[in-house]
Design an enzyme around this catalytic site. Sequence first.
Site, short mmCIF file in Angstrom:
data_model
loop_
_atom_site.label_atom_id
_atom_site.label_comp_id
_atom_site.label_asym_id
_atom_site.label_seq_id
_atom_site.Cartn_x
_atom_site.Cartn_y
_atom_site.Cartn_z
N LYS A 1 -8.24 -39.17 3.76
CA LYS A 1 -7.96 -38.32 3.61
C LYS A 1 -7.25 -37.87 3.32
O LYS A 1 -6.66 -36.68 1.96
CB LYS A 1 -9.90 -37.71 3.70
CG LYS A 1 -10.97 -38.26 3.76
CD LYS A 1 -12.24 -37.13 4.02
CE LYS A 1 -13.50 -37.12 3.59
NZ LYS A 1 -14.27 -36.24 4.79
N ASP B 1 -16.15 -32.05 -0.40
CA ASP B 1 -17.35 -31.55 1.32
C ASP B 1 -17.88 -30.68 1.93
O ASP B 1 -19.10 -30.20 1.78
CB ASP B 1 -16.56 -32.44 2.38
CG ASP B 1 -16.21 -33.54 2.90
OD1 ASP B 1 -17.23 -34.59 2.53
OD2 ASP B 1 -14.92 -33.40 3.64
N TYR C 1 -26.31 -38.44 9.47
CA TYR C 1 -27.58 -38.82 8.58
C TYR C 1 -27.52 -40.28 8.74
O TYR C 1 -28.75 -40.78 8.40
CB TYR C 1 -27.26 -39.25 7.14
CG TYR C 1 -26.24 -39.52 6.28
CD1 TYR C 1 -26.07 -41.21 6.33
CD2 TYR C 1 -25.16 -39.02 6.42
CE1 TYR C 1 -25.48 -41.12 6.21
CE2 TYR C 1 -23.78 -39.43 6.44
CZ TYR C 1 -23.36 -40.77 5.64
OH TYR C 1 -22.34 -41.59 5.83
P1 NAP Z 1 -13.47 -35.96 13.01
O1 NAP Z 1 -12.81 -35.05 12.20
O2 NAP Z 1 -13.28 -36.73 14.33
O3 NAP Z 1 -14.26 -34.34 14.44
C1 NAP Z 1 -15.00 -35.29 15.70
C2 NAP Z 1 -15.36 -33.20 15.98
O4 NAP Z 1 -16.58 -33.77 17.11
C3 NAP Z 1 -14.72 -32.42 16.55
O5 NAP Z 1 -14.84 -31.27 16.85
C4 NAP Z 1 -14.72 -33.27 17.92
O6 NAP Z 1 -14.19 -31.84 19.13
C5 NAP Z 1 -16.34 -33.24 18.64
N1 NAP Z 1 -16.98 -34.60 19.06
C6 NAP Z 1 -16.67 -35.72 19.40
N2 NAP Z 1 -17.46 -35.83 20.72
C7 NAP Z 1 -16.91 -34.34 21.09
C8 NAP Z 1 -18.14 -34.79 22.39
N3 NAP Z 1 -18.37 -35.84 23.13
N4 NAP Z 1 -18.70 -33.61 22.70
C9 NAP Z 1 -18.42 -32.51 22.47
N5 NAP Z 1 -17.40 -32.81 20.76
C10 NAP Z 1 -17.76 -33.73 20.28
O7 NAP Z 1 -15.48 -36.09 12.28
P2 NAP Z 1 -15.63 -35.37 11.27
O8 NAP Z 1 -14.89 -36.21 10.27
O9 NAP Z 1 -15.33 -34.59 11.52
O10 NAP Z 1 -16.77 -35.79 10.80
C11 NAP Z 1 -17.99 -35.36 12.72
C12 NAP Z 1 -19.62 -35.90 11.91
O11 NAP Z 1 -19.65 -35.21 10.55
C13 NAP Z 1 -19.67 -37.25 11.53
O12 NAP Z 1 -21.08 -37.18 12.54
C14 NAP Z 1 -19.52 -37.38 10.28
O13 NAP Z 1 -20.56 -38.71 10.30
C15 NAP Z 1 -20.36 -36.63 10.02
N6 NAP Z 1 -20.41 -35.99 8.58
C16 NAP Z 1 -20.96 -36.27 7.49
C17 NAP Z 1 -20.78 -36.01 6.03
C18 NAP Z 1 -21.92 -35.73 5.00
O14 NAP Z 1 -21.51 -36.22 4.00
N7 NAP Z 1 -22.48 -35.74 5.38
C19 NAP Z 1 -19.01 -36.01 5.77
C20 NAP Z 1 -18.56 -35.76 6.90
C21 NAP Z 1 -18.83 -35.79 7.70
P3 NAP Z 1 -12.64 -32.78 19.41
O15 NAP Z 1 -12.31 -31.17 19.07
O16 NAP Z 1 -13.06 -31.61 21.08
O17 NAP Z 1 -12.48 -34.31 20.39
#
Ligand code: NAP
Length: 285
Positions: A73, A109, A228
């Site tokens: 991305k 998004d 999801y």
């Molecule tokens: P990302 O950029 O890797 O961000 C992950 C986030 O989770 C960061 O804020 C991270 O905190 C936090 N995190 C990870 N492990 C943690 C823990 N053990 N305790 C507390 N915080 C923790 O991922 P992303 O792309 O933003 O995606 C995040 C979620 O959204 C995923 O589950 C993904 O599947 C979902 N998503 C869904 C859609 C949809 O269409 N429904 C679209 C995009 C994403 P730190 O900053 O401290 O590392």
Amino acid sequence: MLVRLENTTKKLCVIGDPVLHSLSPLIQNTMLSALALPYLYLCQTVPKGETAEWVKCARFTGYAGFNATMPHKEALLPLLDHADEGVLRVGAANTVCIKDGELYGYNTDGPGFLRALAELDFHPGGKRILLLGAGGAAKAVALSLADAGAREVVVCNRTLAHAQTLCAHSPVLRPAGFSPDELSREAEGCGLLVNCTSLGMAGTARQFETLSFLSALPAGAVVCDLIYAPRETLLLSQARALGHPAMNGLGMLIHQAILALEHFTGLSLDAAEMARLVKKALPNE
Ligand code: NAP
């Protein structure tokens, strides 16, 4: 699902790594088939570092466009000929159209999340919102909530510095920490809580240390999880048990796909009808 192939059928695709679990081909081909549009939507593993090579291939083989997921991305940005405002604000593109060899990038998004939220009849204008996480999805969602008129979006994150960096993009956003006490304090007076962390996602054992912050939300506050898979996280089941309206990430995924198809085809689609068709076609888990 019947896919009719002609020599002139236009190619679309989702790229990523990993990507073979993606629901995008099923979602897009369901809509394309229902609308009898001359496109086929495929799935292509493209490893990290190979984004530019993929773009060369997609141009050469005549793709009409593609969606991108991790880890492409952000890497797409310097490869785009045209980027819409959403891409420039979030710093990432997840939808690319190829027209006359030129790449047009979009980020669906945030708009996809807002459309899903509207299905619950929740409108962010004037509301105080608690957002958990500060990664890529959190950034898109936080900025779209700010653009939609939220009064304040408190961004709570494990790594405070990541929340601070995100919040520098809008005066409506405020960074905070992730301790149980902080989450409970910030939950007070919020009309919406959105989990944008990966806590509770299938394939990881990581869960919230405690969900006690849910008890601090006002009655009737909406709780959303971007996850999801599984369809019902612990966060959502606990929120429902406390009487809160709750929504998983499927609606956001579906509305992003509808917006992407509108970009690919230039058509304006009946989003409610498309969402109904896609929900019927998707497996329950
Ligand atoms: P990302 O950029 O890797 O961000 C992950 C986030 O989770 C960061 O804020 C991270 O905190 C936090 N995190 C990870 N492990 C943690 C823990 N053990 N305790 C507390 N915080 C923790 O991922 P992303 O792309 O933003 O995606 C995040 C979620 O959204 C995923 O589950 C993904 O599947 C979902 N998503 C869904 C859609 C949809 O269409 N429904 C679209 C995009 C994403 P730190 O900053 O401290 O590392």
